[in-house]
Each structure stands twice: as structure tokens, then as C-alpha cells.
Design an enzyme around this catalytic site. Sequence first.
Site, PDB file in Angstrom:
ATOM      1  N   ASP A   1       0.870  -1.165   0.000  1.00  0.00           N
ATOM      2  CA  ASP A   1       0.000   0.000   0.000  1.00  0.00           C
ATOM      3  C   ASP A   1       0.907   1.214   0.000  1.00  0.00           C
ATOM      4  O   ASP A   1       2.066   1.131   0.408  1.00  0.00           O
ATOM      5  CB  ASP A   1      -0.885  -0.021   1.256  1.00  0.00           C
ATOM      6  CG  ASP A   1      -2.050   0.951   1.179  1.00  0.00           C
ATOM      7  OD1 ASP A   1      -2.062   1.765   0.238  1.00  0.00           O
ATOM      8  OD2 ASP A   1      -2.912   0.911   2.055  1.00  0.00           O
TER       9      ASP A   1
ATOM     10  N   ASP B   1      -0.224  -2.889   6.788  1.00  0.00           N
ATOM     11  CA  ASP B   1      -0.321  -2.663   8.228  1.00  0.00           C
ATOM     12  C   ASP B   1      -1.749  -2.558   8.740  1.00  0.00           C
ATOM     13  O   ASP B   1      -1.969  -2.272   9.909  1.00  0.00           O
ATOM     14  CB  ASP B   1       0.448  -1.400   8.618  1.00  0.00           C
ATOM     15  CG  ASP B   1      -0.098  -0.146   7.930  1.00  0.00           C
ATOM     16  OD1 ASP B   1      -1.050  -0.285   7.120  1.00  0.00           O
ATOM     17  OD2 ASP B   1       0.412   0.952   8.198  1.00  0.00           O
TER      18      ASP B   1
END
Length: 850
Positions: free
Chosen positions: A336, A598
Site C-alpha cells: 500500500d 499494516d
Amino acid sequence: MIYYCHMIDVLINKVSRLSIDAVLKEFSCLSSGLSSDEVKKRLNKFGHNVLVEKKESHIIVQFLSHFTSPLILVLIFAGVFSFFIGEVTDAIIIGLMVLFGGALDFFQEYGASKALKKLIDTVKTTATVMRDRKKQEIAVSLLVPGDIVLLSSGDMIPADCRIIESDDFFVNQSSITGESFSSGKNSIPFKKRNVSMIDMDNIVFRGTNVVTGSATAIVIKTGKETEFGKISEKLAESPVKSEFENGINSFGLFIMKIILVLVVFIFFFNSLFKHDYFQSFMFAIAIAVGITPELLPMIMSVTMAVGSKKMSKNGVIVKNLSSIPNFGSMNILCTDKTGTLTENKIVLVKYSNYKGDDDERVLDMAYVSSVFQAGIKNPLDDAVLAYRKINVKNYKKVDEIPYDFFRKRMSIVTREGKKIFLVTKGAPEEVFKCCKYYNKNGKKTLFDKSVKEKALKTYLDLSRQGFRVLAVAQKDVANLKKQYSKDEESNLVFGGFVSFLDPPKKDVKEVLMELAELGVSIKIITGDNELVTKKICDEVGLSIDGVVLGSDLDKLTDEALRLRAAKITVFARCSPDQKTRIINALRAGGNVVGYMGDGINDAPSLKAADVGISVSSAVDIAKESASIVLTKHSLGDLKDGIVEGRKTFGNNMKYIMTTLSSNFGNMFSAAGAVFFLPFLPMLPIQILLNNLIYDVSQITIPSDNVDREWILSPKRWDISFVKKFMYVFGPISSLFDFATFFIIYYLMNASAGVFQTAWFMESLATQTFVVHIIRTRELPVIKSRASLLLTLSGLLCVAIGWIIPYTFLGEIFKFEPLTLNVVLALVGITFAYLVVVEITKRIFYRRVSF
């Protein structure tokens, strides 16, 4: 043809488009809540609002699972059989090696809490609901579809819900969608069909949290039916085998096939011509043990443990040892952008007028609005206030016209002395509607069509560059009042735009270049929009070969995605399922894929990848789903980990290539010798001793130096390469074995004892020293030197093996002392063998790449 189809499910799509009354009717409930009797019925029908739990295996079962690969099973069989035929020492040694390797794996992985338990722990355990016409605090597990929940700042969303009433309501859903900015939520029915969750302004999802404001919502999905629950179900599934694990299993099966063929051939041939069935069977089993690289599990475990220790010093914590060679083999890293390429912190980067030129007055207006805004500041207000401190002590707040989702703007009324003015801030297209004038060099000028078109173009240009843009405007207020209404937001003087961005990290551009040099390509898979993502990629110098949206993925078959995925750099507006599907497509295309994430939405992707990488600041579920955890959210640490992974992989391959080629050659020689020798070329006990001494010499391989060519590009498990290597270098070993047979038996007329001793010594020397040739493509010793430990262990073990025949141990192992002529002949054969291997190696690597 089967098409993969993932959108937010049909019910959520339907509910998002219904009016509030229609939603209440859909779930047969009132705005005052469900009755207790109705709740009981729905609990029986839908079950409790809990996530699926994965049954945890007993600790003994977990331990034993580390001894199930084909290679380990071969070693266990060899050890058990050795024990039953009286070779207790060899059985103990094999057993200890297997136990050590498996135990090291187990203890490295044991202790990490299960991902699903962490997933459950991240969710708030109580929720505020309306039941029996009154407000109640209940356990989240007791929520049912149709419940009316009350949400306020700081709450965790307890289920998937449809907003039916909201007040300045913003939700942080980055853990699900990956979107950097807080998302405003409202109760307005959505008009479009089949949209991604990032666009659903009236739906909130379990596991996200309220940043500011309050809302009333109706529960539409609970438990494993929620988007969060779907993630938990995927985590409960059996993990997909990684590239490394598949390679080891293929290698183990390959060894089993070779052993089976050799053992059957040697046993039946010896039994047929020599009629000594027991001795023939023991010799065949000894050959099996001899060709088996029984030290491989221990070598791999020690090598990976040493690599893990080095990586921890660089801020890379390894939870799963097998992820280290996968780390080195990785050729695609998916990540990401938020917090990886960017700082994961919204900052104000530009304040400009309608033409896009910097304008300090715009910053002043934005600052006044943000500093006097009541309630909890959202990240955009925090960014304005953090940019620069402006002296506003002479200003006094008079009133505030709050933000709402119909107007998409808010206003502050302030006074400075006797001067009263209103500052409006909000979505540019909505602020434009309220403006009659604009500020031209400090003068109020008509905001005509041409100026408005220029302002709109500036706004669209900023948006295309990936900025989050707000517009500000103001006007003087004639009369002081206690309270002002939204009707005051008219005839405003347009000021300009304030633009925000989650900025790229300072060192990321350099690190991306280093990763490219290491042969690792970067792909961005994000829930955020493509404009912001492209802007960040441009900022960090990441070349974009193609962009695909989550909505486009649903139109592609798995095969079409497999063919297309490798050519795409940015995948935007992707759901968790779509992220996982992209990773599976890349792996199906023959790539070793790492995924760095995350958030809650990243957990399935972390599990699906060959290497799951998270950071210490990630949500617990992401850390527990990952196999590698970085102590800092930095690609720089990743680069160091990749290099260490390649060193580890290189040292493992040295042992495999050396051992398998030399063992195959020696055992093939033993099989061939039965055709023309009246005795066994080496006794079973001698084969096992030879194997033991050689294996001890290789224990120091984890300490060996690794050539730069092992580091420059990803290296992968390639069983076809191992076979080619064995088929080329194995026969060379056999050729020199047969030369030894001819010289010792025919030219020197050696007895059985002398012959067996000579071949024992020649075999031990050639396979121990050849590692110095095979370990590098360069000229050994001169251009590439082995570590001191590996060199010393090899010399010491060969010395011990060559001395044993002259000691009391020689009688135990039925050796006979050799004359000087025989010893010199063995030295010459060994040297000639190493020279031929070096020449062959150079020819081999010109034709075969690895």
C-alpha cells in the site's frame, strides 16, 4: 468460463440506495429500537456477532507438523532402519539432526499469538443501542441485524451499519480501505449501483473507528457476514505453501525417487549374483542414507537462524524462518502507499488563489476557520494548524455554522475589533455556489463565468495531481447577532484553495532505485483512489506502467488477470478480497511475491503472499498474519532484509548442489561397481562414516561468504536446475571414482580392504573439497574465498578421515593402512577431479542460468 466477482455484497448495495424509512422497513424495526423478544428471535436466526474462530492445534501437534516434509520422512526412515540393523550411532546422529532442524523451526514460530485472536481483541467489546425504546449498553456479541446503534467520537464500529442520522460524522476506515483521509459519512441514499466500499458514504464497516461527530445507524450485517468477518474467515483457512516450501517438497520427492530406484536396483542385482541377501539389503540402505542430504534440514535451519539474527540487528524481525529464503527470492513487492511510500500523516502543501498562485490570504482564512472550529479537529484542520502558527489573538469567535453533508461546508463568524466577517471552508464545488465575488489583488471583483471556469480548472488540476482540496471564502458581516444561519453563506468573496497530501518519505526514492537494482519491482495495491496514488508515484520516481481499478478487476477472469497483473504498477480502489486475488494472480504467473501492509484489510494478503511483511506500528492482526515484521516502516530495512535473504538462500544452495552432485556420483559409482567387483566397493558402516564426516565438514556453510552475483538478482528454487547440475557433475564424480577403481584394483591389485579404504579416502576428499569449486562461479581461492570456518572444517574432517585407517578405529571400521604410492595416487586423482570440475563449471554456467 468462471468470472471472479467481488463487490460489496448485494444486501449492502441495496440498503445504501434505500431511504431511511425503507431501510427500517427492510429490517422490520423502528427508530426506537428492537424489543427484547425480537432480539432473542434474531439471535437464534443470525447467531451472535462474533468472528469465526480457528481451532488451535495442540502444542505437540504443532511441533510434529515440522517433521512432515518428504525429505524429513526419508531421513526418519533411514534413521529407524539404521537402528534396527544395529547401526545405533548413525541412527542417533540422523535423529539428532532431524530433531534439531525441526525444533529450531518450531521455537522460532511458536509464541506468536494467533491472528484471529488478535482480530477479535481489536474490536470494542460493548456498544450503545436503542432497545425497548431506551438507550442500553450491551456486549457487541449480542448485536443483531436491525439493532439501532448510537455512535460517537472514539467508538469502534461494532458491525456493518447503514447511517440513518449523522452530525459532522467522520470515520477512519484506512484499516479496511487503505484511504489516507478520514471519510465523511451521512444518511443520504446512494444513487449508484455496485460501488466500492471506499465510495459508500452512508455505510460504516466493522473494525473502523469514529474520528469525530456522532451518528445513529442500523445494523445490517453481523459476525462473519461483515467485511471484517470475511477477513477473519480467510485467516482461519490453511496457509498457502510458499515458494520455498514448495521447492523443498519437490526436492524431497525427487530424492525419494532416486533412492527408490537405486535401492531396488542394488538390492536385487547383489542378491541375484552374490546370494547374500542381508548384506545386499544393508548395502542398499547404506546407499540410500549416503545419497540423502540428511544435514540439509539442520543446515537450512542454522543458516536461516543466523540470517534472522543479522536481520534483527537491522530492524527486521523474522517470525517464520522459511520466509528468509523467500525474502531473497522475491521479485515483486506489493505494498500500500500509505505509510510505506508516504509518511501516513496529512500535511498542508499548498495555498493558492483561483489561478493556482500562492496567496498568503488564503492561508490566513483557512487558519482562522480551523483554529475557531468547535469540537474535535479532523486531520485537515490539524494540518492547517500545524503548518504555521498565525497570530489570531485579536480575533474573537462569534458563532459557528456547522458542517453538514448537504452543504458540504462550514462557516465561522469572527470579529476583529468592530469588524465582523464570516469565513467559509468546504468542498470547492459547493463553495463556488456561494460566491459572487473574488479577491483580485486585495480588491473585491465580480466572480464571473470566466473567472469561475479558471477556478474550476485550477481545482480539477489540483485534484488530478492527487491533492485533497478545500476552498475558502469570506465576506464582511454588517450586523452582530447571537446566532447565524446557513443563509449567511451567500455573496461570498472567493479566496482560493488549500491543498493537502500525505507526503512521500524523504528516502523512499533512493530505496526504490536500490530495490530496482536488486531486481525487485514495486506494485502499489491500495484502497485509496488512483489520482492520489499516481501523484505519490510521480513524487518518488516510481514509473507507472498501468493502472487498474478494483471495479475493473471484477470484469477479468483469473487467467486474464494472471496475464495482465505483471504489467500493471498501480491497483487502486481495491477491496481486501481483490488485493488477495491480485497476489494470487502474480504468484500464478511464476513470481515470488512479497506483500507489505499494516491494516486489517491487509491481513488476508499478508497470508496469501510468499512473504508477508508488516511493521511494529501495524494493527495486531496484520503483525500476526505477517512472517516478517519491520521495527520501522521503511523500505530501507526491506532492502537489507532482501540482501540477507539472498545470502541465506545462496548458502543453502551450495550445500544442496555440492552434496547432491557428489553423493549422487559416489552412490552411482557404488551401484556400478557391483557389476565387476567380487566384493562390495565400500562396506555399509564405511559409507555411513564417510557420510557423517562429510556432513560435519559442511556444518560451517552458514558462515560462508556469498558472492555478489547471489545478491544482485532474485534466485529461486528451481528443481530443473538442481537436476541438470546433478546430471552433469554427478557423472564427473563417478568418472573419477571409476578411475580410482581401475588404478587401485587393476593396476595395484589391491585387496578388498585396501580398495574399500582407498575409495573411502578418495570419496571423502573429493566431495569435501569440491564445495570450494561449486560455491562460486569465480576462480576459487583467488577471486572468491570461502570463510575461514568452512575452510578449516573441510581440512580438519578430511585429515581425520585419512588418519582413521592408521588408528585403532581403522580395525573397527575394517580399514587397512595404505602405502605411500596409493596415497599419492589418491592425491593426484583428487586434484585432477577438482580441475575438471572447475573447467566443467565454467562451461555449464555459459549454457545454464540460475
